[in-house]
Design a protein around this motif. Structure first.
Motif, PDB file in Angstrom:
ATOM      1  N   ASP A  42       0.827  -1.206   0.000  1.00  0.00           N
ATOM      2  CA  ASP A  42       0.000   0.000   0.000  1.00  0.00           C
ATOM      3  C   ASP A  42       0.863   1.259   0.000  1.00  0.00           C
ATOM      4  OD1 ASP A  42      -2.187  -1.618   0.034  1.00  0.00           O
ATOM      5  OD2 ASP A  42      -2.662  -1.309   2.149  1.00  0.00           O
ATOM      6  N   GLU A  43       1.916   1.253   0.819  1.00  0.00           N
ATOM      7  CA  GLU A  43       2.797   2.418   0.888  1.00  0.00           C
ATOM      8  C   GLU A  43       3.514   2.632  -0.447  1.00  0.00           C
ATOM      9  OE1 GLU A  43       4.799   5.729   2.314  1.00  0.00           O
ATOM     10  OE2 GLU A  43       3.052   4.651   3.097  1.00  0.00           O
ATOM     11  N   TYR A  44       3.937   1.531  -1.076  1.00  0.00           N
ATOM     12  CA  TYR A  44       4.590   1.615  -2.385  1.00  0.00           C
ATOM     13  C   TYR A  44       3.657   2.226  -3.425  1.00  0.00           C
ATOM     14  CZ  TYR A  44       6.492   0.054  -6.865  1.00  0.00           C
ATOM     15  OH  TYR A  44       6.937   0.014  -8.143  1.00  0.00           O
ATOM     16  N   ILE A  45       2.398   1.777  -3.413  1.00  0.00           N
ATOM     17  CA  ILE A  45       1.410   2.308  -4.353  1.00  0.00           C
ATOM     18  C   ILE A  45       1.266   3.816  -4.184  1.00  0.00           C
ATOM     19  CG2 ILE A  45      -1.046   2.308  -4.956  1.00  0.00           C
ATOM     20  CD1 ILE A  45      -1.083  -0.662  -4.162  1.00  0.00           C
ATOM     21  N   LEU A  46       1.175   4.253  -2.936  1.00  0.00           N
ATOM     22  CA  LEU A  46       1.010   5.681  -2.672  1.00  0.00           C
ATOM     23  C   LEU A  46       2.194   6.484  -3.236  1.00  0.00           C
ATOM     24  CD1 LEU A  46      -0.387   5.726   0.965  1.00  0.00           C
ATOM     25  CD2 LEU A  46      -1.574   6.432  -1.094  1.00  0.00           C
ATOM     26  N   ARG A  47       3.395   5.981  -2.996  1.00  0.00           N
ATOM     27  CA  ARG A  47       4.569   6.735  -3.422  1.00  0.00           C
ATOM     28  C   ARG A  47       4.688   6.786  -4.950  1.00  0.00           C
ATOM     29  NH1 ARG A  47       9.437   5.473   0.915  1.00  0.00           N
ATOM     30  NH2 ARG A  47       8.112   5.468   2.780  1.00  0.00           N
ATOM     31  N   VAL A  48       4.513   5.633  -5.595  1.00  0.00           N
ATOM     32  CA  VAL A  48       4.642   5.602  -7.043  1.00  0.00           C
ATOM     33  C   VAL A  48       3.537   6.414  -7.702  1.00  0.00           C
ATOM     34  CG1 VAL A  48       4.615   4.086  -9.073  1.00  0.00           C
ATOM     35  CG2 VAL A  48       5.835   3.394  -7.007  1.00  0.00           C
TER      36      VAL A  48
END
Length: 546
Positions: A42-48
């Motif tokens: 989820d955190e990766y999705i937000l950043r990308v």
């Protein structure tokens, strides 16, 4: 290379992907982490996604829908990708354009499989909710709260600020464990879990060992507990302290010195006069020690009043079902319908569930805990309008959708009444086809501070007027246009759960069991107006009218 979350290595790897400089080693490690750790994913999705929005086309990602989206219908399905992030050779990774494709493809795949994951992962999600509360209202008897102030409800969390009680008794339990009983008229300031201020009025304080050091300020004194119970009586320019058990430390407002007072001692501090020692007078606080007995008597009276009002409700010819959760049969697995409507269903079947205490000590309730707990019933017929109402105590919203009352499956004209994980009330009305439906939602009204409290929830489905209205504690919280007309049907249905007839088995999204308790449920074949909803709330309100 091993990447864990959260860590600096994760930050570096995610940043490298966004900037097109990730190595093969970073990509392999990040890929393994994202496949196994949903929080990291989820955190990766937000950043990308954030990075891509700043550098690419604004229409690259799907637009977020309104709260009336098919998010309520998880049965539409979502496919999990085999890999969130594919590995690349070092030569291709160094190519900025290819790295962009990797990052954006990963984000698009996951967003496409369920944009709601992205939405509920924002910083405002309920998992990160905080509370400023420092105490709770534990008991109240014959209370009349200050004008212009909303009366706190039983079990309500209390934040720092003033409590002004004009009459009656109330017990405040601080999060430190200290218990304070106040008698109106009183002005009490809640400062912290271990501190309060008494501007005027009377109180008794009982301090367990865990709350040792609890302090109460008055205009003339500061009283610090040393393992005790004590009474305070504050009038204009005057404070009386009575040590009823143990000892306290007393400091005068105009001085820095402190003195100890032990059990049986007291003191009067008045204006600028020297403090006067007196004997503690327990009888002066006798009315405050009557709180529990008076509370039990008030509960019994409210319970009797509710029973009388219930008898009148049972005679309503539009009442299809009323479960009062009283007098269950010895088997305890059948729930009696007390409606006196001719031809009404007689009883429902309890599956699982546990009997617990309801709104009052004499009242019974059913507690729903596990995925199997439910009450099964059958209501035949076609209806132009429906009103559903229930007294519930929500313990948690651990499902995406938490069932209050749901018809089996998605047959034409059926309804699903539920609470979403973010505290939104929802009613789904199914049209002539399973893909023809309307979802009518409220704002987020069941916030975390309402968990553990008895709440009256109601929804009105008015076919002729084409409207749906949600109510909480007798007050409307939303009203929207109804696009699907009657007839509406119930058929086989469940309280507190849902039987997903006709849909894929073993789909976790189908689990919609309610976590909490219910001690009254009503189903009418007409649309109750706002005054009637308020009447139903007030006649069942746990506290007496204030």
């Amino acid at each position: 290379m091993n990447v864990v979350f959260p860590s600096g290595e994760f930050d570096d790897a995610a940043g490298a992907v966004c900037n097109g400089s990730a190595s093969d080693e970073q990509l392999r490690a990040l890929n393994g982490l994202l496949r196994s750790n949903p929080t990291a994913r989820d955190e990766y999705i937000l950043r990308v996604e954030l990075h891509s929005r700043l550098a690419s086309e604004p229409d690259l990602f799907p637009k977020v829908e309104s709260d009336e989206t098919p998010a309520f219908h998880g049965w539409r399905g979502r496919l999990a990708p085999e890999s969130v992030l594919a590995t690349r050779s070092s030569r291709r990774v160094r190519d900025r354009k290819v790295a962009w494709i990797v990052a954006l493809a990963a984000c698009v795949v996951v967003v496409a499989m369920g944009l709601w994951i992205f939405q509920i992962s924002r910083p405002t999600e309920r998992m990160g909710a905080t509370s400023k509360a420092i105490a709770m209202l534990n008991r109240a008897v014959d209370t009349q709260w200050g004008d212009g102030v909303e009366a706190p409800r039983l079990s309500a969390p209390l934040e720092p600020g003033w409590l002004r009680l004009n009459a009656g008794l109330a017990q405040i339990v601080f999060y430190s464990g200290a218990r304070v009983v106040v008698e109106g008229p009183v002005e009490l300031e809640l400062i912290s879990p271990n501190e309060a201020g008494l501007l005027s009025g009377r109180l008794t304080a009982e301090i367990p060992p865990e709350a040792r050091g609890f302090r109460i300020h008055t205009p003339q004194t500061e009283v610090t507990d040393l393992g005790t119970s004590f009474g305070l009586d504050v009038k204009t320019g005057r404070t009386e302290l009575h040590v009823l058990k143990g000892s306290v430390e007393l400091r005068l407002a105009a001085q820095t010195g402190r003195r100890n007072l032990t059990e049986g001692a007291g003191v009067v501090v008045e204006n600028s006069r020297p403090p006067q020692l007196i004997a503690a007078n327990r009888a002066a606080f006798a009315s405050l020690f009557d709180l529990q007995a008076r509370s039990v008597a008030a509960d019994a009276q409210r319970f009797d009043q509710w029973q009388g009002a219930g008898e009148r409700c049972n005679a309503d010819p539009a009442l299809l079902v009323r479960f009062d959760f009283e007098d269950p049969k010895p088997s305890s697995w059948q729930l009696r319908n007390v409606s006196r409507r001719h031809g009404a269903m007689t009883e429902a079947t309890i599956v699982g569930c546990q009997w617990v205490e309801g709104r009052w000590s004499k009242k019974r309730a059913l507690e729903f805990r596990g995925v199997s707990d439910r009450v099964r019933l059958n209501v035949p017929g076609d209806f132009e309008s429906l009103t559903l109402a229930a007294w519930v105590r929500v313990q948690g919203l651990d499902r995406k959708l938490n069932s209050l009352f749901m018809c089996d499956g998605f047959d034409s004209g059926t309804v699903h009444w539920l609470i979403r994980h973010d505290g939104v009330l929802g009613l789904t009305i199914v049209g002539t086809r399973s893909d023809n439906y309307q979802i009518v939602t409220s704002p987020s009204v069941l916030t975390l501070d309402k968990f553990g409290m008895w709440l009256h929830l109601s929804v009105v489905l008015d076919g002729p007027s084409r409207r749906v209205a949600h109510y909480v504690n007798g007050l409307p919280v939303s009203e929207k246009e109804l696009k699907l007309g009657p007839p509406y049907r119930i058929g086989t249905a469940e309280l507190g759960n849902w039987n997903a007839t006709g849909f894929p088995e073993n789909n976790p999204f189908m689990i919609r069991n309610f976590s909490g308790a219910m001690d009254e449920f009503c189903l009418f074949e007409r649309a109750l107006d706002g005054d009637e909803i308020r009447e139903h709330y007030h006649r069942g309100k746990p506290q007496s009218e204030t």
